[in-house]
Scaffold this active site. Sequence first.
Site, short mmCIF file in Angstrom:
data_model
loop_
_atom_site.label_atom_id
_atom_site.label_comp_id
_atom_site.label_asym_id
_atom_site.label_seq_id
_atom_site.Cartn_x
_atom_site.Cartn_y
_atom_site.Cartn_z
N CYS A 1 37.49 44.73 37.43
CA CYS A 1 36.86 42.77 38.69
C CYS A 1 38.17 43.29 38.68
O CYS A 1 39.68 42.86 38.63
CB CYS A 1 36.14 42.19 38.12
SG CYS A 1 35.85 41.07 39.59
N CYS B 1 38.35 36.06 36.89
CA CYS B 1 38.23 35.77 35.45
C CYS B 1 36.52 35.13 36.26
O CYS B 1 36.07 35.22 35.12
CB CYS B 1 38.71 34.61 35.61
SG CYS B 1 38.66 33.05 36.07
N SER B 2 36.35 35.22 37.20
CA SER B 2 35.12 34.84 38.21
C SER B 2 33.99 35.34 37.79
O SER B 2 33.00 35.37 38.02
CB SER B 2 35.31 34.16 39.17
OG SER B 2 35.54 34.97 40.24
N CYS B 3 34.55 36.60 37.27
CA CYS B 3 33.59 38.35 37.44
C CYS B 3 34.50 38.62 35.99
O CYS B 3 34.09 39.82 35.87
CB CYS B 3 34.07 38.89 38.07
SG CYS B 3 32.93 37.96 39.75
#
Lengths: 124, 208
Positions: free
Chosen positions: B108, B111-113
């Site tokens: 990804c 870090c949001s994912c």
Amino acid sequence: MTTSSASDLPPLDALPDLPRDADGPVFREPWEATAFAITLELHAAGHFSWDEWATTLSITIMAAQDAGDPDLGDTYYQHWLAALEKLVTDKSLTTPDALSLRADDWVRAYRSTPHGQPVELKTG
Amino acid sequence: MAHDHHGDDMTAPPSDMALRVQALESLLVEKGLVDPRALDVIVDRYENRVGPRNGAHVVARAWTDPAYLERLRADATAAIAELDYTGRQGEHMVVVENDAKVHNLVVCTLCSCYPWPVLGLPPAWYKSSPYRSRAVIDPRGVLAEFGTELNDDVEVKVWDSTSEVRFLVLPERPAGTEGWTEEQLIPLVSRNSMIGVEKARPASEASA
């Protein structure tokens, strides 16, 4: 290869109620560790003393408690970040306006980046 | 508040707190007041302090408890929550299983994912543009760089996280660990094995 010696850390004991266990600080979310790291780096570079930092953090936490924060530990790094923002603007490393504008820039960058592509900041 | 999901395919911004940290970090880096590599060094030192042991616990439980494995396959989010590992943002967890014929790899962007409740902080390489693009184009090349050699007949599946789904790789249980307890197995489950760039550590590397 993880040489996590606590010896090169500033005196964390000077901080009020830092979330930690026997091995050191613990974090709930990645941004907390980043805020922690920025603080250590600015201190290491001499932008403020550890006493200044501990004092700013304490004042921020006390103000939050006075305002009714239950202070169960889960808001600790919110106070940490607020204190860090205050200290860096007090020291003129940046300004509140610049921080606010930059956060808006990041929101726009996220919302204009197709999912799956790296989000990169385009500053004018 | 955090993580509003739009109907389009654009990236959802992270929480307000994460955005403020990102704003501060990027401004200070631009002014040369902090070195991003130095920040990575500090964050890496604590990466085990945010939580890949959570994911290792999930994997070791799945290896030792067939009923748990079934629940994990059916609804990973609920099965992971059984062990008290839950995200705030309600992301949907999906477990992808490695076996003799399939090797799974997760990518990804930011870090949001990244499934931080089970894997902790994303390593710097995971967030890098080269990893992101090469994992899709040349997954075997990326695996080789991590020292992971697969037989030609093993299929490599690459999973790209969406804003709603986070993947956790269930690595193959190492040979020679029959009869081991969950506690004995946990140290064999590295963070990288749950991203899929490596296999679980061999039984010989279990710490005494």
